[in-house]
Scaffold this motif. Structure first.
Motif, short mmCIF file in Angstrom:
data_model
loop_
_atom_site.label_atom_id
_atom_site.label_comp_id
_atom_site.label_asym_id
_atom_site.label_seq_id
_atom_site.Cartn_x
_atom_site.Cartn_y
_atom_site.Cartn_z
N THR A 2 5.72 -111.92 22.22
CA THR A 2 5.72 -110.72 21.39
C THR A 2 6.74 -110.82 20.28
O THR A 2 7.77 -111.48 20.41
CB THR A 2 6.03 -109.49 22.26
OG1 THR A 2 7.29 -109.66 22.87
CG2 THR A 2 4.97 -109.30 23.34
N ALA A 3 6.46 -110.13 19.20
CA ALA A 3 7.36 -110.15 18.05
C ALA A 3 8.55 -109.25 18.32
O ALA A 3 8.46 -108.24 19.00
CB ALA A 3 6.63 -109.69 16.79
N THR A 335 6.60 -111.32 11.91
CA THR A 335 5.28 -111.10 11.33
C THR A 335 4.15 -111.57 12.24
O THR A 335 2.98 -111.56 11.83
CB THR A 335 5.18 -111.84 9.99
OG1 THR A 335 5.45 -113.24 10.19
CG2 THR A 335 6.17 -111.27 9.00
N GLY A 336 4.47 -112.03 13.45
CA GLY A 336 3.43 -112.47 14.37
C GLY A 336 2.94 -113.87 14.14
O GLY A 336 1.88 -114.25 14.66
N THR A 337 3.66 -114.67 13.37
CA THR A 337 3.27 -116.06 13.09
C THR A 337 3.94 -116.98 14.10
O THR A 337 5.07 -116.73 14.54
CB THR A 337 3.68 -116.45 11.66
OG1 THR A 337 3.17 -115.48 10.75
CG2 THR A 337 3.14 -117.83 11.30
N ARG A 338 3.27 -118.06 14.45
CA ARG A 338 3.86 -119.02 15.36
C ARG A 338 5.02 -119.74 14.67
O ARG A 338 4.99 -119.97 13.46
CB ARG A 338 2.82 -120.04 15.82
CG ARG A 338 1.74 -119.44 16.71
CD ARG A 338 0.76 -120.50 17.16
NE ARG A 338 1.43 -121.56 17.90
CZ ARG A 338 1.71 -121.52 19.20
NH1 ARG A 338 1.36 -120.45 19.90
NH2 ARG A 338 2.31 -122.51 19.80
#
Length: 701
Positions: A2-3, A335-338
């Motif tokens: 989770t971010a 931002t939810g990016t890997r």
């Protein structure tokens, strides 16, 4: 995964501090290059010219600031006295207890100046009028922004950065003047001067870009502080509504600041401030690649090992990359990016900067000749890419779990403890190996570029690059240092993933393997000693005229190619037998002085009459095997306990020759061009195995 929560990152002290350090290094490197290489030689030396280039920067900043302040006047007694009183109230609330002087400027200007212990806040009438026309929230937001610059060491940092920018501009002006003068007097071709100017302009531009990034970060951080109590007002002033009455004044205030759109975006989503990490890595890598070339120039023709240069540049560069990767990973997780995406971006920036830094660097006389920086070959380029991308991916994997423990990305201390210490060792070791390999490859290219050197062992191997690569692997592959680096890589990653038992197992395994290597190395019986002698050459007769005496040669002695050269013992063509040596009478054939010796040259071309032993093992303090920093050739470095004895021998034999013997076999007999006072003799023309074997077998006295 989770971010992390979208909490505003307040102040990143490490970011502004490291950017300022990067700016200082870039400006000082530019100034030193101009002082030591571009400017005409001075009797006082390069250091005097260097100081002369640095001195005008702070002076120019001081007088420019005084001029700006003198163009203003006190607010007391004007119609803006109430606004000034409100400014002082806001300053007290912000904890600014220093004597703050509020002055009236022109237009919509607003800036801070003065000294840290007596700051000056200048506000233009258009901004002060906002207080009287009912736009107090916007006015207070602008004032809070300027007061934020006075918190901590921001004003002092700004003064230092501005003085460095003045120095950078002053150095660039000198550079243009000197190059134009050189072109006018035809001291070089136009193409050479243009190439030098382009390279210098590139590094001056890098310094200016670093300065602008520093100033942009500084303004964004001040916005975040100002938005604590006036976010809505500041966003309203930065908004797109062109009919808002304070818009013109605020727009004028923004002329020397980041754009209104970017600042508004940073206030709405402060995490975007962390997205510029790859660009900062590129700037740092450009400077790092340039400084590696500087180190290569320093090591050229000296005993400075390339590994030391790699460590001195690689350690701070790795720490800078660690902080940049941490911020990039934080933004990606936000931002939810890997985390793989920013890791690859930072790795690509690091690779591009290291390669381009060597190409653009004007700091070395080798720059532009294709003999500096990362060699343009598939092997070195691939190794550099693997190092850059692998280091950034490993750092990202280590710091990614800390985004939950540090959702504001404001505690750099924890990151430096968790990943920074490990990265320092890994980065220093990796850059030491990489730069040693690159320096030796370039040295091999120089050594084997002419037909006269094709008989050297390195060049005669058929593939000098493969030869050097095997030697580097032999030195660095299976060593306690490499095992420790692997253990640190694995241990830091496992600890970050909260797996202490496997991390401890990796560390213990590496320690045991290193201990086995050390014990195994010590268990090998020492090789038989060899007798080292230095004798004066009294006479040299071609073997065709007078045959050499029959003498066996130890099987471990160097090959016949050892007579070709000796580093720091200048080796021109052999002295003919008809020429007296340093005024000494030619020794008749068969007449050998007491304690002397008749021996054959290493290649069998001469019959040498040698004097008694001048120096031997008892006079040697150390014998070490290493690779030449200038040619990459293997060499044996002999250091004497008493440098004066070696200086005395070379002084007496100046213009003559000195023979170096191992077990009564002549290795080399170079001519002494001038007295040697550094207390070392360097023997080249050996294969790596021969030089390594002799270093082990020469027993110091």
């Amino acid at each position: 995964m989770t971010a992390p929560s979208r909490t505003d990152p307040r102040v990143f002290p490490s970011e502004t501090g490291w950017l300022l350090a990067l700016l200082a290094v870039a400006v000082l490197a530019n100034a030193w290059f101009v002082a030591s290489v571009v400017l005409p030689p001075s009797t006082a030396g390069s250091w005097t010219q260097f100081v002369m280039l640095l001195a005008p920067g702070p002076a120019m900043y001081y007088y420019a600031t005084r001029l700006r302040v003198r163009r203003t006047r006190p607010v007391t007694g004007t119609r803006f006295s109430e606004a000034a009183r409100r400014v002082r109230e806001l300053a007290e609330r912000a904890g600014i207890t220093d004597r703050l002087e509020v002055r009236l400027g022109t237009g919509a200007r607003a800036f801070v100046a003065g000294m840290p212990d007596r700051p000056v806040l200048v506000l233009g009438p258009e901004l002060l009028a906002l207080y009287d026309i009912g736009r107090r929230p916007v006015f207070e937001a602008v004032v809070r922004h300027e007061l934020a610059h006075l918190r901590g060491s921001d004003l002092r940092w700004y003064q230092f950065a501005t003085a460095l920018r003045f120095t950078n501009a002053y150095t660039a002006c000198w550079l243009v003047f000197v190059l134009a003068l050189a072109l006018a007097v035809e001291q070089g071709t136009a193409s050479e001067l243009v190439i030098t100017a382009v390279r210098c302009a590139a590094m001056v531009l890098v310094a200016e870009l670093v300065a602008r990034v520093f100033l942009r970060v500084r303004e964004h951080h001040a916005d975040l502080h100002a938005a604590d109590a006036g976010r809505a007002a500041l966003l309203a002033a930065l908004g797109p509504d062109p009919t808002a009455s304070p818009r013109a004044a605020v727009r004028a205030w923004l002329r020397r600041h980041p754009g209104a759109g970017r600042r508004a975006a940073a206030l709405v989503e402060p995490g975007v401030l962390l997205a510029s990490a790859p660009g900062q890595v590129l700037l740092g890598a450009l400077l790092g690649g340039s400084l590696l070339v500087v180190g290569q120039q320093v090591a050229l023709g000296s005993t400075v090992p390339p590994a030391l240069v790699g460590v001195l540049v690689g350690v701070p560069l790795t720490l800078f990359v660690t902080l940049a990767v941490w911020r990039a990973v934080w933004h990606a997780m936000l931002t939810g990016t890997r985390w793989v995406v920013p890791a690859l971006s930072c790795g690509a920036a690091l690779f591009a900067g290291l390669v381009l830094g060597g190409v653009l660097s004007p700091y070395s006389r080798l720059a532009g000749s294709g003999l500096a920086g990362i060699p343009p070959a598939p092997g070195p380029l691939l190794a550099t890419a693997v190092l850059a991308v692998g280091l950034c991916c490993w750092l990202a994997a280590v710091v990614a779990p800390r985004t939950h423990a540090d959702p504001t990305a404001a505690r750099s201390g924890g990151v430096l403890t968790a990943a920074g210490l490990a990265a320092l060792y890994v980065g220093g070791w990796a850059f030491a190996v990489l730069w040693t390999w690159c320096a030796r490859l370039l040295g091999a290219r120089v050594a084997c570029s002419g037909d006269a050197h094709q008989a050297e062992p390195l060049c005669a191997s058929g593939d000098p690059a493969a030869f050097v690569t095997r030697e580097v692997l032999r030195e660095y592959a299976a060593t306690p240092y490499s095992l420790a680096a692997v253990a640190v890589l694995a241990g830091a990653l496992l600890l970050a993933r909260r797996r202490p038992v496997p991390a401890a197992a990796a560390l213990v395994s590496a320690v045991l393997a290193a201990a086995v290597l050390v014990v195994t190395d010590r268990a090998v019986p020492p090789p038989p000693p060899v007798r080292l002698e230095f004798r004066a050459v009294l006479d040299a007769t071609p073997a065709s005229q007078l045959p050499c005496p029959p003498a066996g040669r130890p099987s471990s002695a160097p090959s016949a190619s050892a007579a070709s050269s000796a580093a720091r013992l200048p080796v021109p063509s052999p002295v003919p037998s008809s020429v007296p040596s340093s005024g000494l009478p030619v020794v008749p054939p068969g007449a050998v002085p007491a304690g002397g010796l008749v021996a054959c040259a290493a290649d069998g071309s001469e019959r040498l009459v040698l004097g008694p032993v001048e120096l031997d093992n008892d006079d040697v303090r150390a014998a070490e095997f290493e690779f030449s920093g200038s040619t990459g050739d293997p060499q044996l470095v002999v250091t004497f306990s008493d440098p004066a004895a070696w200086e005395s021998l070379t002084t007496r034999q100046t213009g003559a020759r000195v023979a170096i013997l191992l077990d009564d076999a002549v290795v080399v007999a170079p001519q002494i061009i001038e007295p040697l006072r550094d207390g070392t003799a360097v023997i080249t023309g050996l294969t790596p195995d021969e030089a390594r074997d002799l270093a082990d077998r020469i027993t110091p006295g």
